[in-house]
Design a protein around this motif. Structure first.
Motif, mmCIF file in Angstrom:
data_model
loop_
_atom_site.group_PDB
_atom_site.id
_atom_site.type_symbol
_atom_site.label_atom_id
_atom_site.label_comp_id
_atom_site.label_asym_id
_atom_site.label_seq_id
_atom_site.Cartn_x
_atom_site.Cartn_y
_atom_site.Cartn_z
ATOM 1 N N LEU A 140 -29.338 -22.665 -7.338
ATOM 2 C CA LEU A 140 -30.124 -22.040 -6.278
ATOM 3 C C LEU A 140 -31.133 -23.074 -5.800
ATOM 4 N N THR A 141 -31.324 -23.158 -4.479
ATOM 5 C CA THR A 141 -32.265 -24.136 -3.941
ATOM 6 C C THR A 141 -33.641 -23.957 -4.577
ATOM 7 N N GLY A 142 -34.187 -25.070 -5.049
ATOM 8 C CA GLY A 142 -35.510 -25.030 -5.681
ATOM 9 C C GLY A 142 -35.457 -24.660 -7.149
ATOM 10 N N ALA A 143 -34.278 -24.308 -7.642
ATOM 11 C CA ALA A 143 -34.179 -23.918 -9.056
ATOM 12 C C ALA A 143 -33.112 -24.759 -9.757
ATOM 13 N N TYR A 150 -25.034 -18.007 -16.221
ATOM 14 C CA TYR A 150 -24.859 -18.392 -14.804
ATOM 15 C C TYR A 150 -24.950 -17.156 -13.909
ATOM 16 N N LEU A 151 -24.346 -16.060 -14.354
ATOM 17 C CA LEU A 151 -24.434 -14.809 -13.590
ATOM 18 C C LEU A 151 -25.884 -14.323 -13.545
ATOM 19 N N ALA A 152 -26.598 -14.461 -14.660
ATOM 20 C CA ALA A 152 -28.002 -14.043 -14.700
ATOM 21 C C ALA A 152 -28.828 -14.867 -13.719
ATOM 22 N N LEU A 153 -28.555 -16.177 -13.711
ATOM 23 C CA LEU A 153 -29.277 -17.098 -12.820
ATOM 24 C C LEU A 153 -29.092 -16.711 -11.363
ATOM 25 N N GLY A 157 -28.111 -13.822 -10.324
ATOM 26 C CA GLY A 157 -28.335 -12.395 -10.101
ATOM 27 C C GLY A 157 -29.807 -12.040 -10.171
ATOM 28 N N GLY A 158 -30.680 -13.045 -9.993
ATOM 29 C CA GLY A 158 -32.120 -12.784 -9.983
ATOM 30 C C GLY A 158 -32.691 -12.502 -11.367
ATOM 31 N N PRO A 192 -41.508 -20.507 -14.970
ATOM 32 C CA PRO A 192 -40.232 -19.916 -14.518
ATOM 33 C C PRO A 192 -39.252 -20.939 -13.961
ATOM 34 N N THR A 193 -39.753 -22.121 -13.534
ATOM 35 C CA THR A 193 -38.855 -23.177 -13.038
ATOM 36 C C THR A 193 -38.237 -23.985 -14.170
ATOM 37 N N GLY A 194 -38.680 -23.757 -15.393
ATOM 38 C CA GLY A 194 -38.231 -24.563 -16.523
ATOM 39 C C GLY A 194 -39.199 -25.692 -16.832
ATOM 40 N N ALA A 195 -40.282 -25.822 -16.050
ATOM 41 C CA ALA A 195 -41.276 -26.874 -16.302
ATOM 42 C C ALA A 195 -42.063 -26.553 -17.577
ATOM 43 N N LEU A 196 -42.529 -27.620 -18.247
ATOM 44 C CA LEU A 196 -43.333 -27.454 -19.464
ATOM 45 C C LEU A 196 -44.807 -27.677 -19.127
#
Ligand code: BTN
Length: 257
Positions: A82-85, A188-191, A193-194, A232-236
């Motif tokens: 997803l763009t930005g993610a 992947y479906l969770a990603l 699927g919001g 939420p972006t995965g950043a630490l």
């Protein structure tokens, strides 16, 4: 991969997108490079490329990835971000590996931010996502399954481990690979699927740097402090001694003793 065929991997796998098509090679330069080449030729989302061994395995930060032929799982998937993610694809892959290893082998696999896979403080796997154009990424996964880390190149051996060094039970690579693919399909479906938030929560729960003093190096910058958690972006997020917060989307974290 010796003894593994594309048919064995995909038969009744039951995934929605992941590994709907698969190619297995005895030897490749890199499964990521092969996935990138296949994307250029029009291959679509979900393609799985597997190799028994690699001659030019690629790792994060321009490093190389060494394997013991036949002792590792080496594969790449073409997946859409997803763009930005974009940073969440490797998180989903690392989570799938950690949870599959815990579930199948009853080993306490942990994630070391951003997407290293560790057991007993040593690395048994890693993930490298590379842009393939058109929103697709080659998401490459390497897992050291059966072997002795001492047989890896000397500069890697001390920090590396193989799953077989942590269990006396024989490890079936086909079952492990299929378990990883099923979990990655679900992630992947969770990603898409919001429901990315729950992936981040699960990954953070398995992370071994959160709550610890770390030294983080990224883009020539070094920050020491206590890892606070994942965004939420995965950043630490790291809090330094002065209480300042620093956010990193990528980098190398070293646990301070
Ligand atoms: C890392 O830990 O830095 C990432 C390592 C990723 C290695 C895998 S092995 C399969 C795939 N093909 C590659 O060339 N690299 C990834």
């Amino acid at each position: 991969m010796t003894g593994l065929t594309a048919e064995q991997i995909t038969a009744a796998l039951g995934t929605h997108l992941v590994a709907r098509r698969a190619a297995v090679h005895q030897q490749l330069d890199s499964t990521n490079l092969e996935a990138l080449r296949q994307a250029e030729r029009g291959a679509g989302e979900g393609l799985l490329v597997v190799a028994h061994t690699q001659t030019a395995g690629r790792a994060r930060l321009g490093r190389t990835w060494a394997d013991l032929p036949g002792g590792c799982l080496l594969f790449s998937l073409l997946l859409r971000a997803l763009t930005g993610a974009e940073g969440l694809l490797p998180v989903a892959a690392a989570l799938a590996v950690a949870e599959a290893v815990r579930d199948q082998l009853n080993l306490q696999a942990r994630i070391k931010w951003p997407n290293d896979l560790v057991l007993g403080g040593r690395k048994f796997g890693g993930v490298l996502a590379e842009p393939a154009g058109g929103g697709l990424f080659a998401v490459g996964v390497g897992v050291n399954v059966t072997g002795d880390a001492a047989d890896l190149p000397r500069d890697l051996a001390a920090a590396a481990t193989f799953l077989s060094e942590h269990t006396d039970a024989p490890i079936d690579r086909l079952s492990l690979l299929r378990a990883i693919l099923r979990r990655l399909d679900e992630a992947y479906l969770a990603l898409h699927g919001g429901r990315a938030g729950q992936l981040i929560e699960r990954a953070q729960a398995l992370d071994c740097v959160v709550g610890s003093e770390v030294c983080l190096v990224a883009a020539g910058k070094e920050v020491r402090g206590v890892a606070q958690g994942w965004r939420p972006t995965g950043a630490l997020v790291i809090r330094d001694r002065r209480g300042h917060l620093h956010e990193f989307q990528a980098g190398d974290a070293t646990l301070q003793q």
